[in-house]
Design a protein around this motif. Structure first.
Motif, PDB file in Angstrom:
ATOM      1  N   ARG A 153       0.825  -1.215   0.000  1.00 51.31           N
ATOM      2  CA  ARG A 153       0.000   0.000   0.000  1.00 51.31           C
ATOM      3  C   ARG A 153       0.858   1.265   0.000  1.00 51.31           C
ATOM      4  O   ARG A 153       0.643   2.169  -0.795  1.00 51.31           O
ATOM      5  N   ILE A 154       1.839   1.323   0.887  1.00 48.55           N
ATOM      6  CA  ILE A 154       2.628   2.552   0.997  1.00 48.55           C
ATOM      7  C   ILE A 154       3.612   2.678  -0.170  1.00 48.55           C
ATOM      8  O   ILE A 154       3.717   3.734  -0.802  1.00 48.55           O
ATOM      9  N   ASP A 173       9.911  -6.473  -5.135  1.00 51.23           N
ATOM     10  CA  ASP A 173       9.041  -7.078  -4.120  1.00 51.23           C
ATOM     11  C   ASP A 173       9.077  -8.584  -4.325  1.00 51.23           C
ATOM     12  O   ASP A 173       9.287  -9.062  -5.452  1.00 51.23           O
ATOM     13  N   ASP A 256      13.069   7.517   9.378  1.00 50.46           N
ATOM     14  CA  ASP A 256      11.995   7.825  10.314  1.00 50.46           C
ATOM     15  C   ASP A 256      11.964   6.775  11.418  1.00 50.46           C
ATOM     16  O   ASP A 256      11.292   6.943  12.421  1.00 50.46           O
TER      17      ASP A 256
HETATM   18  P1  NAD Z   1       1.880  -3.832   2.874  1.00 49.82           P
HETATM   19  O1  NAD Z   1       1.699  -5.105   3.597  1.00 49.82           O
HETATM   20  O2  NAD Z   1       0.756  -3.255   2.096  1.00 49.82           O
HETATM   21  O3  NAD Z   1       3.149  -3.951   1.900  1.00 49.82           O
HETATM   22  C1  NAD Z   1       4.352  -4.551   2.265  1.00 49.82           C
HETATM   23  C2  NAD Z   1       4.991  -5.107   1.016  1.00 49.82           C
HETATM   24  O4  NAD Z   1       6.307  -5.588   1.353  1.00 49.82           O
HETATM   25  C3  NAD Z   1       4.228  -6.283   0.393  1.00 49.82           C
HETATM   26  O5  NAD Z   1       3.973  -6.035  -0.971  1.00 49.82           O
HETATM   27  C4  NAD Z   1       5.180  -7.458   0.577  1.00 49.82           C
HETATM   28  O6  NAD Z   1       5.097  -8.425  -0.459  1.00 49.82           O
HETATM   29  C5  NAD Z   1       6.524  -6.745   0.553  1.00 49.82           C
HETATM   30  N1  NAD Z   1       7.628  -7.565   1.044  1.00 49.82           N
HETATM   31  C6  NAD Z   1       7.609  -8.524   2.015  1.00 49.82           C
HETATM   32  N2  NAD Z   1       8.833  -9.081   2.116  1.00 49.82           N
HETATM   33  C7  NAD Z   1       9.631  -8.451   1.210  1.00 49.82           C
HETATM   34  C8  NAD Z   1      10.985  -8.591   0.845  1.00 49.82           C
HETATM   35  N3  NAD Z   1      11.790  -9.484   1.432  1.00 49.82           N
HETATM   36  N4  NAD Z   1      11.476  -7.788  -0.131  1.00 49.82           N
HETATM   37  C9  NAD Z   1      10.665  -6.887  -0.745  1.00 49.82           C
HETATM   38  N5  NAD Z   1       9.373  -6.726  -0.445  1.00 49.82           N
HETATM   39  C10 NAD Z   1       8.863  -7.490   0.533  1.00 49.82           C
HETATM   40  O7  NAD Z   1       2.373  -2.785   3.986  1.00 49.82           O
HETATM   41  P2  NAD Z   1       2.264  -1.196   3.945  1.00 49.82           P
HETATM   42  O8  NAD Z   1       0.957  -0.773   4.515  1.00 49.82           O
HETATM   43  O9  NAD Z   1       2.691  -0.714   2.612  1.00 49.82           O
HETATM   44  O10 NAD Z   1       3.359  -0.811   5.044  1.00 49.82           O
HETATM   45  C11 NAD Z   1       4.726  -1.122   4.858  1.00 49.82           C
HETATM   46  C12 NAD Z   1       5.461  -0.942   6.166  1.00 49.82           C
HETATM   47  O11 NAD Z   1       5.523   0.450   6.501  1.00 49.82           O
HETATM   48  C13 NAD Z   1       4.737  -1.552   7.388  1.00 49.82           C
HETATM   49  O12 NAD Z   1       5.006  -2.916   7.502  1.00 49.82           O
HETATM   50  C14 NAD Z   1       5.300  -0.777   8.529  1.00 49.82           C
HETATM   51  O13 NAD Z   1       6.429  -1.432   9.026  1.00 49.82           O
HETATM   52  C15 NAD Z   1       5.721   0.550   7.909  1.00 49.82           C
HETATM   53  N6  NAD Z   1       4.941   1.700   8.416  1.00 49.82           N
HETATM   54  C16 NAD Z   1       5.622   2.745   8.956  1.00 49.82           C
HETATM   55  C17 NAD Z   1       4.932   3.859   9.435  1.00 49.82           C
HETATM   56  C18 NAD Z   1       5.645   5.053   9.988  1.00 49.82           C
HETATM   57  O14 NAD Z   1       5.006   5.894  10.647  1.00 49.82           O
HETATM   58  N7  NAD Z   1       6.942   5.214   9.761  1.00 49.82           N
HETATM   59  C19 NAD Z   1       3.534   3.867   9.372  1.00 49.82           C
HETATM   60  C20 NAD Z   1       2.863   2.773   8.792  1.00 49.82           C
HETATM   61  C21 NAD Z   1       3.577   1.695   8.328  1.00 49.82           C
END
Ligand code: NAD
Length: 328
Positions: A153-154, A173, A256
């Motif tokens: 998502r992010i 990914d 961050d």
């Molecule tokens: P998400 O689950 O939608 O996406 C994560 C992606 O990472 C998935 O597509 C997954 O296949 C991929 N992935 C898993 N293992 C991998 C690897 N070895 N190599 C490459 N890609 C891999 O999650 P999201 O909502 O996009 O959030 C991502 C991360 O951001 C969260 O897990 C969290 O740790 C972090 N986050 C940080 C903040 C902040 O305030 N800094 C806030 C929200 C989330």
């Protein structure tokens, strides 16, 4: 229905008041984190909501169950502080929160630009009326290849945000998705490391992603690579980051989140002695920008976290389910 809310921050109070009234929930607000010692406070409530500082262990869940709690919500996306298996066993329904990826994605683009334009150093100079330009020359996004690692998502939203800058966009990914393939080119991990001028991490912390950025992976990257981490600190080996910055292999770091941030971030620690050498050693470099795990922190996200927290409990109590339920 009465819900006990732990770890309520000042900035959440308005949302709690508005959403509680809108949904007809009676709320007891407490700033403390949930513990076994303060569990008695929830007597008379059916639901409990919290953030991520307390440990919701089997023992605490048993106590909650005994006190009549049927539903729990965490107003965070992460839920590793809750023993989900134990909750299931006890018949307590648990849900987490959800918020749009835009806040973190916007923040990530800001980090990329701040790194690219030496903004930390420029800001420092401004404080002492030093308006010189030496050493502040930056690069333009349109000349660069930016790589997004983790295109969920992010990561996808960061790519969409970056589209207008005219940079070359690469993606990596373990699971590829079509929406990303429309805006960026998926490549192998080796090619990704070799080609990117800037790498931004957006995967979750798993045993397979812990320290994925280490001495070996950094060695495969371009000299002067810019690394941005708005995901989880432990994705990066901080020893390797120190070496990379010292040797100037890494051109800039935007973080961050940093390994070992627990107990430091989101608190005023000005008068304390803080033992996290890598954090504070990295902090002093002109090309290392660190923020207090705040990429998520927007008015919109806070509203959504509180809404999921209250609404999730009401829905689980009424129908046995909610869109973010974790105990199915
Ligand atoms: P998400 O689950 O939608 O996406 C994560 C992606 O990472 C998935 O597509 C997954 O296949 C991929 N992935 C898993 N293992 C991998 C690897 N070895 N190599 C490459 N890609 C891999 O999650 P999201 O909502 O996009 O959030 C991502 C991360 O951001 C969260 O897990 C969290 O740790 C972090 N986050 C940080 C903040 C902040 O305030 N800094 C806030 C929200 C989330």
């Amino acid at each position: 229905m009465k819900i006990y809310a732990y770890e309520v921050r000042e900035d959440e109070r308005r949302a709690f008041a508005r959403i509680g009234a809108e949904l007809g929930a009676e709320l007891a607000l407490d700033t403390a984190a949930p513990t076994l010692e303060n569990a008695e406070s929830v007597r008379g409530c059916e639901g409990v909501t919290m953030l991520g500082q307390g440990k919701i262990s089997q023992e605490l869940l048993e106590k909650y169950r005994e006190l009549g709690i049927r539903c729990i919500s965490t107003r965070t996306i992460g839920y590793n502080h809750i023993d989900i298996a134990a909750a299931k066993e006890l018949g307590i329904r648990v849900c987490n929160s959800n918020y749009a990826p835009n806040g973190v994605a916007d923040f990530t683009v800001m980090m990329i630009l701040m790194c690219l334009r030496n903004y930390k150093q420029a800001m420092w100079r401004g404080y002492v009326n030093d308006f010189s330009l030496g050493g502040l020359e930056g690069r333009e996004m349109r000349s660069l290849t930016i790589g997004i690692m983790g295109t969920g998502r992010i990561g996808l939203q960061v790519l969409k945000n970056l589209q207008g800058f005219g940079c070359h966009l690469l993606a990596y990914d373990v699971y590829q998705n079509e929406a990303t393939a429309r805006v960026a080119q998926y490549v192998s991990l080796d090619e990704f490391y070799r080609e990117c001028d800037i790498i931004s991490l957006h995967m979750p912390l798993l045993s397979s992603t812990k320290h994925i950025i280490n001495a070996e992976s950094i060695a495969k990257m371009k000299d002067g690579v810019i690394l941005v981490n708005c995901a989880r600190g432990e994705l990066m080996d901080s020893e390797a980051l120190v070496e990379g910055i010292e040797s100037m292999k890494i051109g800039a770091l935007g973080m961050d989140t940093l390994e070992g941030e627990e107990g430091i971030i989101h608190r005023d620690r000005r008068t304390d002695i803080i033992a996290n050498r890598n954090w504070f050693y990295l902090h002093q470099f002109r090309n290392v920008i660190m923020t207090q795990h705040m990429a998520f922190y927007t008015e919109e996200a806070v509203e959504s976290m509180v809404r999921c927290g209250v609404e999730g409990i009401l829905q689980m109590a009424e129908s046995g389910d909610c869109p973010t339920m974790l105990t199915r």
